[in-house]
Design a protein around this motif. Structure first.
Motif, PDB file in Angstrom:
ATOM      1  N   UNK A   1     -63.218 -44.098  81.009  1.00 21.37           N
ATOM      2  CA  UNK A   1     -63.569 -43.448  79.749  1.00 21.37           C
ATOM      3  C   UNK A   1     -64.932 -43.927  79.246  1.00 21.37           C
ATOM      4  N   UNK A   2     -65.269 -45.173  79.526  1.00 26.87           N
ATOM      5  CA  UNK A   2     -66.590 -45.681  79.164  1.00 26.87           C
ATOM      6  C   UNK A   2     -67.670 -44.919  79.933  1.00 26.87           C
ATOM      7  N   UNK A   3     -67.471 -44.783  81.233  1.00 24.13           N
ATOM      8  CA  UNK A   3     -68.471 -44.104  82.053  1.00 24.13           C
ATOM      9  C   UNK A   3     -68.468 -42.599  81.829  1.00 24.13           C
ATOM     10  N   UNK A   4     -67.316 -42.016  81.528  1.00 19.75           N
ATOM     11  CA  UNK A   4     -67.292 -40.576  81.262  1.00 19.75           C
ATOM     12  C   UNK A   4     -68.063 -40.255  79.995  1.00 19.75           C
ATOM     13  N   UNK A   5     -67.995 -41.151  78.998  1.00 19.82           N
ATOM     14  CA  UNK A   5     -68.788 -40.951  77.795  1.00 19.82           C
ATOM     15  C   UNK A   5     -70.275 -40.977  78.094  1.00 19.82           C
ATOM     16  N   UNK A   6     -70.702 -41.906  78.938  1.00 19.15           N
ATOM     17  CA  UNK A   6     -72.107 -41.982  79.327  1.00 19.15           C
ATOM     18  C   UNK A   6     -72.525 -40.745  80.124  1.00 19.15           C
ATOM     19  N   UNK A   7     -71.640 -40.266  81.000  1.00 20.37           N
ATOM     20  CA  UNK A   7     -71.952 -39.064  81.779  1.00 20.37           C
ATOM     21  C   UNK A   7     -72.079 -37.844  80.875  1.00 20.37           C
ATOM     22  N   UNK A   8     -71.244 -37.771  79.839  1.00 17.31           N
ATOM     23  CA  UNK A   8     -71.318 -36.655  78.904  1.00 17.31           C
ATOM     24  C   UNK A   8     -72.650 -36.649  78.161  1.00 17.31           C
ATOM     25  N   UNK A   9     -73.116 -37.826  77.785  1.00 17.23           N
ATOM     26  CA  UNK A   9     -74.431 -37.925  77.143  1.00 17.23           C
ATOM     27  C   UNK A   9     -75.539 -37.526  78.119  1.00 17.23           C
ATOM     28  N   UNK A  10     -75.412 -37.985  79.375  1.00 16.64           N
ATOM     29  CA  UNK A  10     -76.426 -37.649  80.380  1.00 16.64           C
ATOM     30  C   UNK A  10     -76.436 -36.153  80.682  1.00 16.64           C
ATOM     31  N   UNK A  11     -75.305 -35.485  80.455  1.00 18.40           N
ATOM     32  CA  UNK A  11     -75.240 -34.037  80.674  1.00 18.40           C
ATOM     33  C   UNK A  11     -75.939 -33.251  79.567  1.00 18.40           C
ATOM     34  N   UNK A  12     -76.316 -33.938  78.491  1.00 18.45           N
ATOM     35  CA  UNK A  12     -77.099 -33.274  77.456  1.00 18.45           C
ATOM     36  C   UNK A  12     -76.511 -33.282  76.073  1.00 18.45           C
ATOM     37  N   UNK A  13     -75.289 -33.768  75.882  1.00 17.30           N
ATOM     38  CA  UNK A  13     -74.693 -33.807  74.554  1.00 17.30           C
ATOM     39  C   UNK A  13     -75.325 -34.931  73.737  1.00 17.30           C
ATOM     40  N   UNK A  14     -75.821 -34.629  72.557  1.00 18.14           N
ATOM     41  CA  UNK A  14     -76.550 -35.612  71.760  1.00 18.14           C
ATOM     42  C   UNK A  14     -75.680 -36.096  70.604  1.00 18.14           C
ATOM     43  N   UNK A  15     -74.838 -37.028  70.900  1.00 17.94           N
ATOM     44  CA  UNK A  15     -74.017 -37.709  69.909  1.00 17.94           C
ATOM     45  C   UNK A  15     -73.980 -39.185  70.276  1.00 17.94           C
ATOM     46  N   UNK A  16     -73.580 -40.076  69.359  1.00 14.66           N
ATOM     47  CA  UNK A  16     -73.467 -41.496  69.717  1.00 14.66           C
ATOM     48  C   UNK A  16     -72.466 -41.716  70.851  1.00 14.66           C
ATOM     49  N   UNK A  17     -72.702 -42.783  71.630  1.00 15.00           N
ATOM     50  CA  UNK A  17     -71.837 -43.064  72.775  1.00 15.00           C
ATOM     51  C   UNK A  17     -70.374 -43.172  72.397  1.00 15.00           C
ATOM     52  N   UNK A  18     -70.075 -43.837  71.281  1.00 10.81           N
ATOM     53  CA  UNK A  18     -68.672 -44.035  70.922  1.00 10.81           C
ATOM     54  C   UNK A  18     -67.984 -42.713  70.586  1.00 10.81           C
ATOM     55  N   UNK A  19     -68.734 -41.736  70.043  1.00  9.80           N
ATOM     56  CA  UNK A  19     -68.145 -40.423  69.783  1.00  9.80           C
ATOM     57  C   UNK A  19     -67.906 -39.663  71.093  1.00  9.80           C
ATOM     58  N   UNK A  20     -68.795 -39.859  72.072  1.00 11.39           N
ATOM     59  CA  UNK A  20     -68.585 -39.239  73.382  1.00 11.39           C
ATOM     60  C   UNK A  20     -67.316 -39.774  74.025  1.00 11.39           C
ATOM     61  N   UNK A  21     -67.086 -41.088  73.910  1.00 12.90           N
ATOM     62  CA  UNK A  21     -65.856 -41.679  74.436  1.00 12.90           C
ATOM     63  C   UNK A  21     -64.638 -41.129  73.705  1.00 12.90           C
ATOM     64  N   UNK A  22     -64.764 -40.897  72.416  1.00 11.10           N
ATOM     65  CA  UNK A  22     -63.662 -40.351  71.628  1.00 11.10           C
ATOM     66  C   UNK A  22     -63.349 -38.914  72.050  1.00 11.10           C
TER      67      UNK A  22
END
Length: 502
Positions: A322-343
């Motif tokens: 889940x930590x890495x999936x949040x980082x991958x989501x950000x790298x895919x272009x979603x612009x939100x804080x990392x902790x929200x991506x993990x959520x």
């Protein structure tokens, strides 16, 4: 996204105050890079010490091969695939950024969004599978104890397990490193106890009588082991090594990553093969409930400790995912804080777990289909990434990783077309008949004279190996000039607004 992170690496950081990690895709500053390659042992061991490793014995024998063939397939598949993780982990200490940001050097800043999306789907899928397994294992244990193992128990278990994983993902690196150390010790000890308790269920004469399978069946088991272990982690391999000092030994990074990730699965696989080979009924039960089936041979008094070790081991893997999936989501272009991506990923994880736990009865077929299908594009990306890393003689220019006008470019066509082509080739050489939604695969097996989707090569899953090889060799052949041109450029200027918004 540049606040100070309250964490170190490994045991030495336990005296520091926990806080939500502020870092997302940004580069880790030298002042925050601590530890040694040896500290990589803890997260990788903790993420792979799961009791699920025992079930892989039944999965491997399910390909129709003997104990010795399954053992060879497991050893080669596990060690080789985690060795790939070790190589990619080197990129982390050379570039100080998450794996799917470092991948921009090969794919371009925006071109890298394609492999980032694939990485995100894979990691969300893995965390979903692990959460569902932990839920089913808890329900099975409670059912055997007479405490109720029905819908109510599953709901409560899913809420508790999901909460543990989401909290770990939201808090980030510091909590994960501390949590993995605890999980490593607890699950390691209790797993040894489990093995001692069920050792009398092993019957070597039955195991040794399992007939050998064909070369194609052996290759199929080998590829399944690769996709089930290291190829499921390659897209996150640099997410933890990026916190190491730049001068850390590359051999140490490779060695400790490979050793930490491989040692538990290897031991668990051997014992899992002995158990599954001794009992056909147990082997079949594992296909429906991989963790819960292992409780059927346990004494009642150890069921609660078993539930603890099963859940902790699965949580350990899911937290890293889940930590890495949040980082991958950000790298895919979603612009939100990392902790929200993990959520966000946590919500999707729980929704997917609900489907697996309450609405499907063919876990193994869907699981193999998921691993093989996503294993093909991930293998293609891995080949490209490894070749790109091999050709580089200098560390990454960290500013240009965030600038589409920098040396790494915006959307270079060559790596994208190579990845798409390798994926198309790979999907044409794999089959997943147990998952009806994937019956379109294997379209090249007939034209290439491999017997079609019902022939001897149908289940060898050659497509994963073909995608890995094509991505690697194609990049070596086509991208050398591009890499050399990049490394001839002078260092980029300091980060600008363009960098911060990439």
């Amino acid at each position: 996204m540049t606040e100070t992170l309250g964490s170190g690496t490994g045991r030495g950081s336990t005296g520091r105050q926990l806080q939500v990690e502020a870092h997302g895709l940004d580069v880790i500053g030298d002042a925050e890079r601590k530890g040694t390659p040896r500290t990589l042992f803890w997260p990788w061991f903790g993420a792979n010490v799961s009791i699920l490793g025992l079930s892989y014995g039944a999965f491997a024998l399910g390909f129709g091969i003997s104990f010795w063939q399954a053992l060879a397939a497991g050893v080669i598949g596990i060690v080789f695939s985690f060795l790939l993780c070790g190589f990619i982990a080197v990129a982390g200490k050379r570039g100080s950024a998450p794996t799917m940001v470092l991948s921009r050097a090969a794919y371009g800043v925006r071109g890298n969004r394609l492999p980032s999306v694939i990485s995100w789907i894979l990691t969300v899928g893995w965390e979903t599978v692990l959460t569902a397994l932990a839920t089913m294992a808890t329900a099975t244990v409670f059912g055997r104890l007479g405490w109720g193992g029905g819908t109510g128990t599953k709901v409560v278990a899913l809420v508790v397990v999901g909460a543990l994983i989401v909290v770990g993902g939201v808090m980030g690196f510091d909590l994960i490193m501390r949590l993995q150390t605890v999980i490593t010790v607890v699950t390691g000890v209790l797993t040894v106890v489990y093995i001692a308790l069920v050792a009398d269920h092993i019957h070597w004469h039955t195991v040794s009588a399992v007939p050998a399978g064909s070369a194609q069946e052996f290759i199929g088991a080998l590829v399944f082991m690769m996709t089930g272990f290291g190829l499921g982690w390659v897209n996150a391999a640099a997410d933890y090594s990026r916190y190491l000092p730049r001068g850390s030994s590359s051999r140490g990074v490779i060695g400790w990553t490979t050793f930490g990730a491989s040692v538990a699965p290897l031991l668990l696989l051997v014992f899992g093969l002995l158990l599954a080979g001794s009992s056909g009924d147990l082997s079949k039960a594992v296909a429906a409930d991989p963790i819960g089936a292992l409780t059927t041979i346990l004494p009642t008094w150890f069921l609660v400790p078993f539930a603890a070790v099963a859940v902790l081991g699965l949580v350990g893997g899911a937290v890293l995912d889940i930590y890495s999936s949040g980082l991958a989501l950000l790298a895919a272009g979603l612009r939100i804080p990392r902790y929200l991506a993990a959520l966000v990923d946590g919500v999707l994880m729980i929704a997917g777990s609900v489907y697996i736990v309450f609405f499907t009865d063919n876990f193994l077929g869907q699981f193999i289909g998921f691993l093989t299908t996503l294993g093909v594009p991930v293998a293609a990306w891995c080949g490209v990434m490894l070749a790109d890393l091999l050709m580089r003689r200098r560390d990454y220019d960290e500013n240009d990783l965030f600038r589409s006008s920098g040396r790494y470019g915006d959307v270079p066509l060559q790596p994208l077309l190579l990845t798409v082509g390798a994926t198309a080739l790979g999907w044409g050489l794999v089959t997943n008949t147990a998952a009806s939604w994937l019956d379109w695969q294997g379209y090249l097996l007939g034209p290439l004279g491999l017997g079609g989707t019902s022939g001897a090569w149908a289940y060898a899953n050659l497509g994963v190996l073909a995608a890995l090889a094509l991505g690697f060799l194609g990049t070596l052949a086509l991208a050398g000039g591009r890499v050399r041109a990049q490394e001839r450029e002078d260092p980029s200027p300091a980060a600008s607004e363009e960098v911060l918004s990439a």
